[in-house]
Design a protein around this motif. Structure first.
Motif, mmCIF file in Angstrom:
data_model
loop_
_atom_site.group_PDB
_atom_site.id
_atom_site.type_symbol
_atom_site.label_atom_id
_atom_site.label_comp_id
_atom_site.label_asym_id
_atom_site.label_seq_id
_atom_site.Cartn_x
_atom_site.Cartn_y
_atom_site.Cartn_z
ATOM 1 N N ARG A 185 19.194 -32.184 62.484
ATOM 2 C CA ARG A 185 18.184 -31.945 61.773
ATOM 3 C C ARG A 185 16.991 -31.206 62.013
ATOM 4 N N THR A 186 17.003 -32.065 63.225
ATOM 5 C CA THR A 186 15.651 -32.498 63.919
ATOM 6 C C THR A 186 15.078 -32.094 65.248
ATOM 7 N N ASN A 187 16.959 -31.742 65.154
ATOM 8 C CA ASN A 187 17.209 -31.160 67.192
ATOM 9 C C ASN A 187 16.737 -32.478 67.883
ATOM 10 N N SER A 188 16.708 -33.677 67.312
ATOM 11 C CA SER A 188 15.867 -34.803 68.535
ATOM 12 C C SER A 188 17.337 -35.191 69.457
ATOM 13 N N ALA A 189 16.777 -35.222 70.575
ATOM 14 C CA ALA A 189 17.996 -35.744 71.661
ATOM 15 C C ALA A 189 17.450 -37.084 71.440
ATOM 16 N N GLY A 190 19.056 -38.138 72.281
ATOM 17 C CA GLY A 190 19.310 -39.564 72.552
ATOM 18 C C GLY A 190 20.386 -39.642 73.490
ATOM 19 N N VAL A 191 20.762 -40.667 73.835
ATOM 20 C CA VAL A 191 21.485 -41.486 74.162
ATOM 21 C C VAL A 191 22.025 -42.562 73.657
ATOM 22 N N LEU A 192 23.764 -41.844 73.209
ATOM 23 C CA LEU A 192 24.402 -42.475 71.906
ATOM 24 C C LEU A 192 25.200 -44.124 73.144
ATOM 25 N N GLU A 193 25.187 -45.086 72.435
ATOM 26 C CA GLU A 193 25.323 -46.400 73.149
ATOM 27 C C GLU A 193 26.252 -46.774 72.009
ATOM 28 N N ALA A 213 10.023 -38.351 66.651
ATOM 29 C CA ALA A 213 11.099 -38.694 66.410
ATOM 30 C C ALA A 213 11.440 -38.984 65.335
ATOM 31 N N GLN A 214 11.759 -37.688 64.254
ATOM 32 C CA GLN A 214 11.206 -38.500 62.453
ATOM 33 C C GLN A 214 13.088 -38.216 62.027
ATOM 34 N N LEU A 215 13.041 -39.605 62.410
ATOM 35 C CA LEU A 215 14.801 -39.591 61.860
ATOM 36 C C LEU A 215 14.751 -40.558 60.276
ATOM 37 N N VAL A 216 15.854 -40.500 58.909
ATOM 38 C CA VAL A 216 15.795 -40.601 58.002
ATOM 39 C C VAL A 216 17.512 -41.002 57.521
ATOM 40 N N ALA A 217 17.751 -41.946 57.087
ATOM 41 C CA ALA A 217 18.867 -42.589 57.072
ATOM 42 C C ALA A 217 19.959 -41.065 56.576
ATOM 43 N N GLY A 218 21.136 -40.862 57.155
ATOM 44 C CA GLY A 218 22.176 -39.829 56.481
ATOM 45 C C GLY A 218 21.846 -38.243 57.724
ATOM 46 N N ASP A 219 21.116 -38.512 58.470
ATOM 47 C CA ASP A 219 21.436 -37.721 59.870
ATOM 48 C C ASP A 219 22.478 -37.320 60.461
ATOM 49 N N GLU A 220 23.223 -36.020 60.381
ATOM 50 C CA GLU A 220 24.067 -35.746 61.522
ATOM 51 C C GLU A 220 24.116 -36.194 62.777
ATOM 52 N N VAL A 221 24.665 -36.558 63.546
ATOM 53 C CA VAL A 221 25.284 -37.215 64.605
ATOM 54 C C VAL A 221 26.048 -36.320 65.558
ATOM 55 N N LEU A 222 25.588 -35.234 66.339
ATOM 56 C CA LEU A 222 26.707 -34.900 67.676
ATOM 57 C C LEU A 222 26.815 -34.467 68.804
ATOM 58 N N THR A 223 27.290 -34.418 70.031
ATOM 59 C CA THR A 223 27.284 -34.805 70.736
ATOM 60 C C THR A 223 26.495 -33.555 71.288
ATOM 61 N N SER A 224 25.613 -33.876 72.452
ATOM 62 C CA SER A 224 25.057 -32.651 72.881
ATOM 63 C C SER A 224 25.611 -32.009 74.284
ATOM 64 N N VAL A 255 24.148 -45.502 63.975
ATOM 65 C CA VAL A 255 24.840 -44.549 63.671
ATOM 66 C C VAL A 255 26.380 -45.298 63.178
ATOM 67 N N ALA A 256 26.076 -44.747 62.348
ATOM 68 C CA ALA A 256 27.655 -45.114 61.271
ATOM 69 C C ALA A 256 28.588 -44.510 61.790
ATOM 70 N N PRO A 257 29.753 -43.775 62.949
ATOM 71 C CA PRO A 257 30.695 -43.131 63.113
ATOM 72 C C PRO A 257 31.881 -42.606 61.912
ATOM 73 N N GLU A 258 32.327 -40.872 62.271
ATOM 74 C CA GLU A 258 32.624 -40.822 61.223
ATOM 75 C C GLU A 258 34.200 -41.626 61.021
ATOM 76 N N VAL A 259 34.773 -41.145 62.308
ATOM 77 C CA VAL A 259 36.009 -41.493 62.442
ATOM 78 C C VAL A 259 36.047 -43.129 61.851
ATOM 79 N N LYS A 260 37.362 -42.824 61.100
ATOM 80 C CA LYS A 260 38.146 -44.131 60.744
ATOM 81 C C LYS A 260 39.159 -44.805 61.683
#
Length: 277
Positions: A185-193, A213-224, A255-260
């Motif tokens: 949504r915001t194109n804000s980058a970070g490090v997944l850990e 960086a303005q993040l809200v609950a529900g924002d989708e996270v992808l690998t950069s 972050v809550a992962p999408e994978v089960k």
């Protein structure tokens, strides 16, 4: 009363027979004329004859019940066999439906991610302790898998990364996880850990968020894809909340992962990918 007849029915029948013979002989000797003795014997034997008749009826009913019970037992066995056959057909149909769905998803993945070259593998085991989160695959180095290969689902969701032991996958929530992430949504980058405390909750974090960086609950996270080590655009999960570390200087997103992870049966190992500029 029925128990009495059931236990003594045979002897009552014998007694009734003997009395009938006695009456017949008495009648013949007396010219067929009734006499007080005959009347008395007839009166005495009347209940016995009725009891014998009741016993005979009861025995006939039991015989019919046993006969019909045998028929019903056979019908029940036939029905059980039919049910088992139908259940088998139902399972086969469900498996075919699941296989068709998986193939459609795979076809969709291939059409959406033509930049990926992947190898399918089955999940054969999962880690059983609280110190790590790993999966064991049915394939390894002999199938071309290499440490650092990303592992995804048939819909392109990130599962984890192949570890130094090429049949083992460190999942997206494992403490060894470290990969560039981005908020769509915001194109804000970070490090997944991975984080030990969060791993127990089935979560990971997106750290090193830029100031403002303005993040809200529900924002989708992808690998950069930053650094060209891992493919970009793989779905990781959704932001659950934004927090500050102990110093209060740095913020991170949980972050809550999408994978089960608990229900994974088949995964796809990305052996090669095109670098997107």
């Amino acid at each position: 009363m029925k128990d009495f007849f059931r236990r003594n029915g045979f002897w009552l029948l014998v007694i009734a027979f003997l009395l009938s013979v006695l009456i017949g002989i008495s009648s013949a000797l007396m010219g067929g004329n009734a006499d007080p003795l005959s009347d008395l014997v007839s009166t005495i034997t009347a209940p016995i004859r009725g009891g014998v008749s009741a016993v005979a009826d009861w025995a006939g009913g039991v015989s019919r019940y046993v006969f019909h019970y045998g028929e019903m037992e056979q019908e029940l066995r036939d029905l059980e066999e039919k049910v088992a056959e139908l259940e088998g057909e139902l399972r086969e149909g469900q498996e075919a439906i699941q296989e068709n769905a998986r193939l459609r998803e795979l076809l969709g993945l291939r059409s959406k991610r033509r930049d990926l070259t992947f190898e399918s593998a089955k999940v054969t085991a999962r880690s059983t302790d609280n110190w790590r989160s790993t999966l064991t695959l049915s394939k390894g180095e002999e199938s071309g898998l290499q440490p650092g290969n990303c592992v995804i689902t048939s819909t392109g969701v990130l599962v984890g990364v192949v570890s130094s032991h090429t049949a083992i996958v460190s999942t997206v929530i494992d403490t060894s996880m470290e990969m560039g992430g981005i908020i769509t949504r915001t194109n804000s980058a970070g490090v997944l850990e991975g984080d030990f405390a969060l791993m127990k909750e089935g979560r990971l974090k997106l750290s090193y968020l830029p100031d403002g960086a303005q993040l809200v609950a529900g924002d989708e996270v992808l690998t950069s894809g930053k650094g060209d080590v891992y493919p970009s655009g793989l779905v990781v999960g959704q932001v659950e909340g934004v927090f500050s570390d102990a110093s209060g200087m740095n913020r991170y997103a949980v972050v809550a992962p999408e994978v089960k992870l608990d229900t994974l049966v088949e995964v796809f190992v990305v052996k090669d990918f095109d670098i997107v500029e």
